[in-house]
Design an enzyme around this catalytic site. Structure first.
Site, short mmCIF file in Angstrom:
data_model
loop_
_atom_site.label_atom_id
_atom_site.label_comp_id
_atom_site.label_asym_id
_atom_site.label_seq_id
_atom_site.Cartn_x
_atom_site.Cartn_y
_atom_site.Cartn_z
N GLU A 1 -8.09 4.74 -13.49
CA GLU A 1 -7.57 3.62 -12.71
C GLU A 1 -6.13 3.35 -13.14
O GLU A 1 -5.26 3.08 -12.32
CB GLU A 1 -8.43 2.38 -12.93
CG GLU A 1 -8.21 1.30 -11.91
CD GLU A 1 -9.24 0.19 -12.02
OE1 GLU A 1 -10.25 0.24 -11.30
OE2 GLU A 1 -9.04 -0.72 -12.85
N ASP B 1 -7.34 7.79 0.44
CA ASP B 1 -5.91 7.75 0.09
C ASP B 1 -5.13 6.83 1.05
O ASP B 1 -5.29 6.92 2.27
CB ASP B 1 -5.32 9.17 0.16
CG ASP B 1 -3.88 9.20 -0.35
OD1 ASP B 1 -3.56 8.43 -1.27
OD2 ASP B 1 -3.09 9.99 0.18
N HIS B 2 -4.29 5.98 0.46
CA HIS B 2 -3.49 5.02 1.22
C HIS B 2 -4.38 4.12 2.08
O HIS B 2 -4.03 3.77 3.20
CB HIS B 2 -2.44 5.73 2.09
CG HIS B 2 -1.23 6.17 1.29
ND1 HIS B 2 -1.26 7.25 0.46
CD2 HIS B 2 0.03 5.65 1.19
CE1 HIS B 2 -0.06 7.39 -0.10
NE2 HIS B 2 0.73 6.44 0.30
N HIS C 1 -4.78 -5.85 -4.88
CA HIS C 1 -3.71 -5.19 -5.63
C HIS C 1 -4.02 -3.70 -5.49
O HIS C 1 -4.85 -3.33 -4.67
CB HIS C 1 -3.70 -5.67 -7.09
CG HIS C 1 -4.94 -5.34 -7.84
ND1 HIS C 1 -6.11 -6.05 -7.69
CD2 HIS C 1 -5.21 -4.36 -8.73
CE1 HIS C 1 -7.04 -5.53 -8.47
NE2 HIS C 1 -6.53 -4.49 -9.10
#
Lengths: 139, 139, 139, 139, 139, 139
Positions: free
Chosen positions: C129, C84-85, C44
């Site tokens: 988070e 990132d990503h 997720h």
């Protein structure tokens, strides 16, 4: 930019109040079933965030749709003074016989401000009861 | 990263409640002078934002200081169930004889959670009465 | 203000990543019991908000503890470019054998930035988070 | 709760101001190299968010560390009145010869409030220049 | 207030999910050129903030357009249970053959909720992929 | 979902600028009476938050109304590069003879972006001067 431009201006204010949701025509059981925790006999409360949206033509001389200081003062007189740090059910005329749901509070605020605003201006009310529950009334 | 690392974990929750600041040993005049609008006889209310900070060694097996689900459930049982959608002055034991100022609410929440937490964990409470007024109690 | 003043400066950045919490030494049942939904086999994800706090003496010539552009560039090189990503479990070296819990991500980020910062500066990492679950690692 | 409890209270205020970072002892080239866009000759500006943290013993009679109305009024007199809607470089005495970096503004605000506060109270200043760049000065 | 008043009510929820943007009819090169970092083979993820807007007549008996508890439960069943802590591409039927762009996720959520809502109520979906990228689908 | 679906996409950006409200056709007294603190001779400043809303048909091949990277780059070229860290009155052509009220800034931004956008796309501008004062221009 020779013809007037229609722009919305928004002012955010807040007030803190106690309230209770209750329909006097219902039994206690039905009130608790429908309103749950919001029916608590001794009231609970919220920090209400209020966003007042006024839409109108921009005045080419001032660059304003409406002076935000005037709007802020109007909200203070019509909404914050009567509602802030109050019990909506017990301390106000407006909710003596009207359930102070977020929907109804927004409608009452709309009526109070609508009466004082230039009719050429449109008015919309957004009211946050919590960050996750809010309402909007376009009049 | 062979020795345990001390890390803080934070869980944010919120509850809505009515309250009134009043010292029964004072005259009405003194109560109004000291507490102002917060002394309103019929109560007012807030959306309280609560941040619980727990500090401890990171468990190398789980990667957790503490399971946030366990912490969230503990806050629910100790704080949200007794305080959410309640009148702090009338509906709770803790504030029967204690002024429900933000400072005192933070101390009460600290005591309630401290009793249920592993003593090896440090605990700090931050409580927002509004976005602009908040308090912190490090225990 | 003749002696140097110790001030903290903070820079907020964010990155989006997929992750999964799983301990390969445990059975599937134990992993699901401990990590719940965070153990989802196909990952997720989160929008991580990162706040880097650097504490040091203020430079009387510049008025800065540290040039925020330099700090921002350092965070970009050390944290955003690699994370990132990305899928933290599959696309990074750091979490090949380390559970990407918020606690462990904060520690890893601290180690990466600590190596590049002037030793006279203190460093603290806060990592969100979600808006309601966050951690802090003071090093 | 028989011994006094040490609690922090926080008050958030804001002001809008123009500023420019420039060191008159440097060449134009060095000023632009060090300060970049913040050196713009005709100034730029910010909505500064200010959080004042006051730590002290809780007064058992009032339940307050300090009356937030008194703190808010003090911030208004010492900080908002002189700085709000001003050009920090041109309209204030404090930054005539001091670079108005966020670090220096926080120190100046600390000095101004420290002089007016009860010495038994600790004071910490946090100042947001933007949501992503902020500083903290513990005195 | 004798005729029914049309009011919008909003409920904010959130879910965390992994996703990947990819068009299987395109070459890898075109997918990377169009989708950039969002095409990362091993997925990345987001904290999605969802705002569901329902517009209708206010029920004079309850003061509600719709019970927010009922709306919140509906969002949980239709959106959070299937999407939260999931990989949208791999774990859901809806995005097996549909790119999980924010636009498409909003449309899918609209369809799922539309089927369960009273047809007299209007429905609008706003979905935040990050604080800075969001979409709105009015149906 | 066989016919194209009309969806809005939003991109949030920000810039910091100094400005002053002043009408050169008025006396100093009238300028101060109308604009109050916003008329300060030496300028003041804001962190402007800008939300650009683009509405159009969703492209079935990409799942996008418009590539947010393209939109973000366009905002950078047309708005952030000329306005960020600038004095709107002195450093820009657009506000040489136009009062930089929030209303007028929104209209100017709308004109600049409108000229560069596909005419099939609708455009709406929301501009926050502060968290509590903002405007919207639908074109």
């Amino acid at each position: 930019m020779s013809t007037p431009q229609r722009v919305s201006v928004f002012r955010k204010e807040h007030f803190n109040a106690a309230h209770r949701l209750n329909n006097p025509n219902w039994s206690d059981e039905k009130n608790e079933r429908v309103y749950g925790k919001c029916n608590n006999y001794n009231y609970h409360g919220h920090n209400y965030d209020l966003i007042v949206q006024v839409t109108g033509d921009i005045d080419p001389e001032t660059g304003y749709v409406m002076d935000m200081k005037v709007l802020s003062d109007l909200i203070k007189t019509e909404v914050l003074d009567p509602f802030d740090h109050k019990n909506l059910n017990l301390d106000t005329e407006e909710f003596k016989d009207l359930n102070p749901s977020a929907e109804n509070i927004a409608i009452v605020i709309h009526h109070k401000l609508r009466n004082k605003l230039n009719p050429a201006l449109d008015l919309k009310i957004r009211l946050y009861e919590t960050e996750r529950n809010f309402v909007e009334f376009p009049g």
